[in-house]
Design a protein around this motif. Structure first.
Motif: not given
Length: 197
Positions: A15-24, A174-178
């Motif tokens: 998921g986008d939220r999890t991906q953003k957290e992992y990227e951080n 909130i979806k990344k880039d959308v």
């Protein structure tokens, strides 16, 4: 490691939220330590040392004193593991060096809850300050286990006036880039909450 991380970023299905957290986590904690390495050279000892380092004083990045919570340490491990698992799935790695590493057990702090008296004071205070619509959102939040994104995504069609309840079937995320989008609830099943409407 940088190349594997970049491929994971572009191709992961989490998921986008999890991906953003992992990227951080990757950009703040993992890449500074292991970004220079070839992914195939990473060993279980590297993951073990990473997890151990997170349990020491000084591991916080916000400048505050004290140790990281077990939940934060587990999230850091999951972020590391997610990219390595992707590497195995894509046959970049023969095995996942994080497989047999055990992060500390998550310890949940006791949650403070409102007393009936505090709820009564809150409701009475809100009657003078906000609209019926906003008071309804607060009442739903206080009386159900619905998440914030699920509550703000409620529509009239989710009201069950015959049984005095609501169906939670979607959430705003909130979806990344959308931007803000509607999404089915996490487990894709219908949660029903009794709530006098």
């Amino acid at each position: 490691m940088k190349e594997l991380y970049k491929e994971w970023q572009e191709n992961t299905s989490i998921g986008d939220r999890t991906q953003k957290e992992y990227e951080n986590i990757w950009e703040a904690r993992i890449l500074p330590l292991y970004g220079h390495m070839n992914a195939k050279d990473l060993k279980p000892i590297h993951i073990s040392n990473f997890v151990k380092s997170l349990q020491k004083d000084g591991a916080r990045l916000d400048g505050k004193k004290g140790k990281l919570s077990t939940s934060t340490i587990n999230n850091c491990y999951k972020a590391f593991n997610s990219v390595l698992k992707f590497g195995v799935d894509m046959t970049w790695l023969a095995s996942n060096p994080a497989d047999n590493i055990n992060p500390p057990t998550v310890q949940h702090a006791e949650t403070d809850i409102y007393t009936p008296k505090e709820i009564s004071i809150l409701i009475k205070g809100l009657e003078k300050l906000v609209t019926l619509e906003k008071r309804t959102l607060v009442a739903i939040a206080l009386s159900t286990s619905a998440r914030q994104g699920e509550i703000v995504a409620l529509e009239e069609k989710h009201c069950d006036f015959e049984r005095d309840g609501i169906h939670v079937k979607q959430a705003l995320i909130i979806k990344k880039d959308v931007g803000v989008v509607l999404k089915e609830t996490k487990n894709k099943s219908d949660s029903f909450h009794y709530q006098k409407l």
